[in-house]
Design a protein around this motif. Structure first.
Motif, PDB file in Angstrom:
ATOM      1  N   UNK A  13      -5.157  -6.704  -7.928  1.00 17.17           N
ATOM      2  CA  UNK A  13      -4.191  -7.201  -6.941  1.00 17.17           C
ATOM      3  C   UNK A  13      -2.751  -6.817  -7.278  1.00 17.17           C
ATOM      4  N   UNK A  14      -2.540  -5.995  -8.319  1.00 18.39           N
ATOM      5  CA  UNK A  14      -1.186  -5.560  -8.682  1.00 18.39           C
ATOM      6  C   UNK A  14      -0.633  -4.663  -7.580  1.00 18.39           C
ATOM      7  N   UNK A  15       0.654  -4.827  -7.311  1.00 15.90           N
ATOM      8  CA  UNK A  15       1.290  -4.065  -6.236  1.00 15.90           C
ATOM      9  C   UNK A  15       2.518  -3.332  -6.745  1.00 15.90           C
ATOM     10  N   UNK A  16       2.818  -2.230  -6.058  1.00 16.12           N
ATOM     11  CA  UNK A  16       4.050  -1.476  -6.295  1.00 16.12           C
ATOM     12  C   UNK A  16       4.510  -0.936  -4.949  1.00 16.12           C
ATOM     13  N   UNK A  17       5.763  -1.214  -4.610  1.00 11.60           N
ATOM     14  CA  UNK A  17       6.329  -0.765  -3.319  1.00 11.60           C
ATOM     15  C   UNK A  17       5.441  -1.214  -2.148  1.00 11.60           C
ATOM     16  N   UNK A  18       5.015  -2.454  -2.186  1.00 13.12           N
ATOM     17  CA  UNK A  18       4.232  -3.100  -1.117  1.00 13.12           C
ATOM     18  C   UNK A  18       2.822  -2.530  -0.941  1.00 13.12           C
ATOM     19  N   UNK A  19       2.358  -1.722  -1.896  1.00 12.32           N
ATOM     20  CA  UNK A  19       0.992  -1.182  -1.832  1.00 12.32           C
ATOM     21  C   UNK A  19       0.246  -1.638  -3.078  1.00 12.32           C
ATOM     22  N   UNK A  21      -1.398  -1.196  -6.422  1.00  9.89           N
ATOM     23  CA  UNK A  21      -1.019  -0.204  -7.413  1.00  9.89           C
ATOM     24  C   UNK A  21      -2.055   0.912  -7.537  1.00  9.89           C
ATOM     25  N   UNK A  22      -3.333   0.575  -7.509  1.00  8.09           N
ATOM     26  CA  UNK A  22      -4.351   1.612  -7.619  1.00  8.09           C
ATOM     27  C   UNK A  22      -4.282   2.579  -6.443  1.00  8.09           C
ATOM     28  N   UNK A  23      -3.989   2.062  -5.239  1.00 12.70           N
ATOM     29  CA  UNK A  23      -3.835   2.932  -4.071  1.00 12.70           C
ATOM     30  C   UNK A  23      -2.584   3.789  -4.200  1.00 12.70           C
ATOM     31  N   UNK A  24      -1.499   3.182  -4.687  1.00 15.33           N
ATOM     32  CA  UNK A  24      -0.243   3.906  -4.865  1.00 15.33           C
ATOM     33  C   UNK A  24      -0.432   5.065  -5.836  1.00 15.33           C
ATOM     34  N   UNK A  25      -1.128   4.827  -6.955  1.00 17.06           N
ATOM     35  CA  UNK A  25      -1.374   5.887  -7.927  1.00 17.06           C
ATOM     36  C   UNK A  25      -2.166   7.040  -7.307  1.00 17.06           C
ATOM     37  N   UNK A  26      -3.216   6.725  -6.571  1.00 13.22           N
ATOM     38  CA  UNK A  26      -4.008   7.767  -5.922  1.00 13.22           C
ATOM     39  C   UNK A  26      -3.172   8.536  -4.905  1.00 13.22           C
ATOM     40  N   UNK A  27      -2.375   7.834  -4.115  1.00  8.87           N
ATOM     41  CA  UNK A  27      -1.534   8.495  -3.111  1.00  8.87           C
ATOM     42  C   UNK A  27      -0.516   9.422  -3.760  1.00  8.87           C
TER      43      UNK A  27
END
Length: 120
Positions: A13-19, A21-27
């Motif tokens: 459930x960790x987030x970065x820039x409203x996403x 974190x795991x999704x943000x890293x992949x993106x």
């Protein structure tokens, strides 16, 4: 090819820039041109506080770890780690030397990715 196995361990459930974190890293890795990445949700685990979390109860949702991993060149690893550092994301990671390639490559595979079975 010589490179690295780069794995990040993040809370689901960790987030970065409203996403997430795991999704943000992949993106971000995808935008950088890294050839592939995957995220895997843990079934159970513990961290530095030695508390064991398991996927048995609904109330534990969000407490488990997601492993986000990439097989990358040294340059790709450096760029991705620098991005995470620049974004000031506190995250545990593993950076492990890796030899990788493609058996029976096709025309779409980048040059140099074919495995040399004579010199593995």
């Amino acid at each position: 090819m010589e490179g690295a196995f780069l794995r990040f361990y993040v809370h689901e459930n960790a987030r970065h820039r409203h996403a997430l974190l795991w999704e943000w890293l992949l993106e971000q890795a995808n935008r950088m041109g890294i050839r592939g990445g995957s995220a895997f949700r843990a079934m159970a685990g513990f961290g530095r506080h030695h508390v064991l979390y398991e996927n048995h109860f609904f109330e534990l949702a969000g407490t488990l770890t997601v492993e986000v991993e990439f097989i990358v060149t040294p340059e790709e690893a450096r760029r991705l780690l620098e991005l995470v550092e620049r974004e000031k994301i506190r995250v545990f990671y593993a950076h492990i030397p890796a030899r990788f390639g493609v058996l029976n490559p096709d025309a779409d595979d980048p040059p140099g990715t074919a495995v040399d079975l004579e010199n593995p």
